[in-house]
Design an enzyme around this catalytic site. Structure first.
Site, PDB file in Angstrom:
ATOM      1  N   LYS A   1      17.467   2.671  42.422  1.00 49.19           N
ATOM      2  CA  LYS A   1      16.551   3.539  41.697  1.00 49.19           C
ATOM      3  C   LYS A   1      16.047   2.778  40.477  1.00 49.19           C
ATOM      4  O   LYS A   1      16.744   2.674  39.469  1.00 49.19           O
ATOM      5  CB  LYS A   1      17.217   4.834  41.246  1.00 49.19           C
ATOM      6  CG  LYS A   1      16.225   5.774  40.555  1.00 49.19           C
ATOM      7  CD  LYS A   1      16.884   6.839  39.726  1.00 49.19           C
ATOM      8  CE  LYS A   1      15.835   7.672  38.987  1.00 49.19           C
ATOM      9  NZ  LYS A   1      14.995   6.869  38.053  1.00 49.19           N
TER      10      LYS A   1
ATOM     11  N   GLY B   1      21.870   1.202  31.386  1.00 54.05           N
ATOM     12  CA  GLY B   1      21.116   2.162  30.595  1.00 54.05           C
ATOM     13  C   GLY B   1      21.878   2.566  29.357  1.00 54.05           C
ATOM     14  O   GLY B   1      22.674   1.789  28.828  1.00 54.05           O
TER      15      GLY B   1
ATOM     16  N   THR C   1      22.960   8.950  29.413  1.00 56.10           N
ATOM     17  CA  THR C   1      22.827   9.026  30.868  1.00 56.10           C
ATOM     18  C   THR C   1      24.108   8.600  31.553  1.00 56.10           C
ATOM     19  O   THR C   1      24.501   9.170  32.578  1.00 56.10           O
ATOM     20  CB  THR C   1      21.650   8.153  31.342  1.00 56.10           C
ATOM     21  OG1 THR C   1      20.459   8.564  30.668  1.00 56.10           O
ATOM     22  CG2 THR C   1      21.445   8.269  32.842  1.00 56.10           C
TER      23      THR C   1
ATOM     24  N   GLU D   1      26.819  -0.885  32.483  1.00 54.44           N
ATOM     25  CA  GLU D   1      26.316  -1.867  31.511  1.00 54.44           C
ATOM     26  C   GLU D   1      25.425  -1.095  30.559  1.00 54.44           C
ATOM     27  O   GLU D   1      24.306  -0.735  30.897  1.00 54.44           O
ATOM     28  CB  GLU D   1      25.575  -2.991  32.229  1.00 54.44           C
ATOM     29  CG  GLU D   1      25.410  -4.252  31.391  1.00 54.44           C
ATOM     30  CD  GLU D   1      24.285  -4.153  30.365  1.00 54.44           C
ATOM     31  OE1 GLU D   1      24.605  -3.885  29.174  1.00 54.44           O
ATOM     32  OE2 GLU D   1      23.133  -4.317  30.746  1.00 54.44           O
TER      33      GLU D   1
ATOM     34  N   CYS E   1      19.832  -4.876  25.272  1.00 50.40           N
ATOM     35  CA  CYS E   1      21.156  -4.321  24.990  1.00 50.40           C
ATOM     36  C   CYS E   1      22.042  -5.277  24.203  1.00 50.40           C
ATOM     37  O   CYS E   1      22.869  -4.832  23.401  1.00 50.40           O
ATOM     38  CB  CYS E   1      21.840  -3.917  26.293  1.00 50.40           C
ATOM     39  SG  CYS E   1      21.950  -5.238  27.512  1.00 50.40           S
TER      40      CYS E   1
ATOM     41  N   GLU F   1      22.641   2.228  17.992  1.00 54.17           N
ATOM     42  CA  GLU F   1      21.636   1.371  18.613  1.00 54.17           C
ATOM     43  C   GLU F   1      20.246   1.965  18.409  1.00 54.17           C
ATOM     44  O   GLU F   1      20.019   3.141  18.694  1.00 54.17           O
ATOM     45  CB  GLU F   1      21.934   1.223  20.103  1.00 54.17           C
ATOM     46  CG  GLU F   1      20.997   0.265  20.812  1.00 54.17           C
ATOM     47  CD  GLU F   1      21.355   0.089  22.283  1.00 54.17           C
ATOM     48  OE1 GLU F   1      21.275  -1.036  22.781  1.00 54.17           O
ATOM     49  OE2 GLU F   1      21.709   1.101  22.920  1.00 54.17           O
TER      50      GLU F   1
END
Length: 487
Positions: free
Chosen positions: A181, A233, A237, A255, A290, A391
């Site tokens: 996805k 992500g 989520t 991750e 990230c 973040e």
């Protein structure tokens, strides 16, 4: 000045087996160009029915792919690497269109994906078990490494091609099949990747590409034939996915985000350190990475000098139309990201969390319709403030002062994230000393490069768990069966 650039978008589509699907039951996503704010494509979204079809297709293909000798899988993955290289310019063009990645930066995506594909192609025929009994013994015991089956892969929008290389390729090398996805914001790169896999001779159904609605992602993760989930992500989520996985006792790799500290000691080459600090925080991918070093921790004796150098370099980084080969900083991904980033900046200003020394606003003029946030730097930042702890995922750098090694280790380890850490010093013993103390999954010393394929990558805490890269990245997609024979 822009180069001659083809701004034509491909048709949005799904790939299930070898069938390209241009209409689906999950509705349509209107794709907005981040640089212009204008609609440029309609993306069909998978619903539950297409998701179930894709999983069934991947399950059927697994029976073919798992039985293919590793040497043959290696050859096919090598062909895919060749095709990624041959189509590098198209991947570059699509990255500019779908994510607003500057043309100059997007050039590196295909190179990284090719590297990861070749690396794991080399592992496909080297997956071996062990004899675990010792002589003499009344039992002969050995292990059989086996693929899981169908893997559900959810990739984010900030580096879709390299995410495919980091997740899909090791899964395939180990003998699994995948349903991917991609983020609806970046569907074009994934679609091309799937087509190239078919051209390489990888059997239909081994890779399925499904941009999808929320219910599609939920159906993918919860499907009983999906044996493991790999996700890149954010923590919000991730928690939702983990809740689904927990109900089914389904393993996953996560991750997630980061708030990586970049530690600069007085003995470092300050010019090199400043260049690295500016380009890798507010510059590269507009801060949407990230593991980017978004906290700069500077030793007090060189603090003022370092702040001045970093601000000067950040001011000079070209920002603008991502089609322009001279642009280094492009837009952020969408209007929502723009608003979120600027809200965090505003809260930091109101709270007195630090001294704003650069930026802090949305760009106007010719860039007003796009999602451009100016490179933003706060100095003298409170280590416990929101802007230092959370973040931002945008072009925002916070700078903090330290005196001793003990103090900087405490500051660096003070967030809930633990993905990357950076050390700038000419004292090798100090570098290794700090590397051992930083609570992170990866430590970079004096500008070592990010995400080489042969090195395990992954984080701690809010940065997730599991590894991508190296042999550990392959092992995430292998489970061991133990066989014991009585003598």
């Amino acid at each position: 000045m822009t180069i001659e650039f083809d701004s034509t978008c491909p048709k949005g589509s799904l790939l299930i087996g070898d069938k390209v699907i241009e209409k689906a039951s999950g509705g349509v996503y209107t794709h907005i160009n981040p640089a212009t704010g204008l609609a440029q494509a309609e993306i069909p979204l998978a619903g539950v029915s297409e998701t179930e079809h894709a999983v069934a297709t991947a399950k059927a293909a697994f029976e073919i792919w798992r039985r293919m000798p590793g040497r043959e899988r290696a050859v096919l993955l090598g062909r895919l690497a060749d095709l990624i290289k041959a189509n590098a310019s198209e991947f570059q063009r699509l990255a500019v269109l779908e994510g607003g990645t500057p043309f100059s930066v997007a050039a590196g995506g295909a190179g990284l994906a090719e590297e990861w594909t070749r690396y794991y192609a080399g592992w496909a025929d080297k997956i071996d078990g062990q004899v675990v009994s010792s002589y003499p013994s009344d039992e002969f015991i050995y292990t059989l490494p086996e693929p899981y089956g169908v893997i559900g892969i959810v990739v984010t929008w900030n580096g879709p091609l390299i995410s495919l290389g980091m997740k899909v390729i090791p899964a395939l090398a180990a003998g699994n099949t995948v349903v991917v996805k991609p983020a609806e914001q970046t569907p074009f790169v994934a679609a091309l990747f799937g087509q190239l896999a078919l051209q390489a001779g990888i059997p239909p159904g081994v890779i399925n590409i499904l941009p999808g609605a929320v219910e599609s992602a939920q159906a993918l993760i919860a499907h009983p034939d999906v044996q493991k989930v790999s996700f890149t992500g954010g923590p919000v989520t991730a928690r939702k996915i983990l809740h689904q996985c927990a109900e089914l006792l389904k393993p996953s790799v996560m991750e997630l985000g980061g708030k990586s500290a970049n530690i600069v000691f007085a003995d470092a080459d300050l010019d090199v350190a400043a260049q690295h600090a500016a380009m890798m925080s507010v510059g590269l991918l507009s801060g949407q990475g990230c593991e980017l070093p978004t906290r700069l921790l500077v030793q007090d004796s060189v603090y003022d000098e370092m702040v001045e150098k970093v601000v000067a370099i950040a001011k000079a980084l070209p920002i603008g139309d991502p089609r322009d080969p001279n642009t280094f900083i492009g837009p952020v991904i969408n209007e929502e990201a723009c608003d979120r980033i600027l809200a965090m900046v505003e809260r930091a200003k109101l709270a007195g969390a630090g001294r704003l020394v650069l930026g802090g606003e949305r760009l106007g003029g010719d860039l007003a319709k796009g999602f451009f946030v100016s490179p933003t730097i706060f100095a003298d930042v409170d280590p416990q403030s929101e802007i230092a702890q959370q973040e931002v995922f945008g072009p925002v750098l916070v700078i903090q002062k330290f005196s001793t090694e003990e103090e900087v280790i405490e500051i660096a380890n003070s967030t809930q994230y633990g993905l990357g850490g950076y050390i700038q010093t000419n004292d090798l013993k100090r570098a290794h000393r700090l590397a051992a103390e930083l609570q992170t999954g990866f430590v970079h010393i004096n500008g070592s490069r990010n995400i080489p394929a042969h090195a395990p990558f992954g984080g701690l805490g809010l940065s997730g768990f599991g590894k991508e890269g190296g042999r550990p990245g392959l092992d995430e997609f292998i489970r061991l069966k133990t066989v014991s024979l009585a003598q």
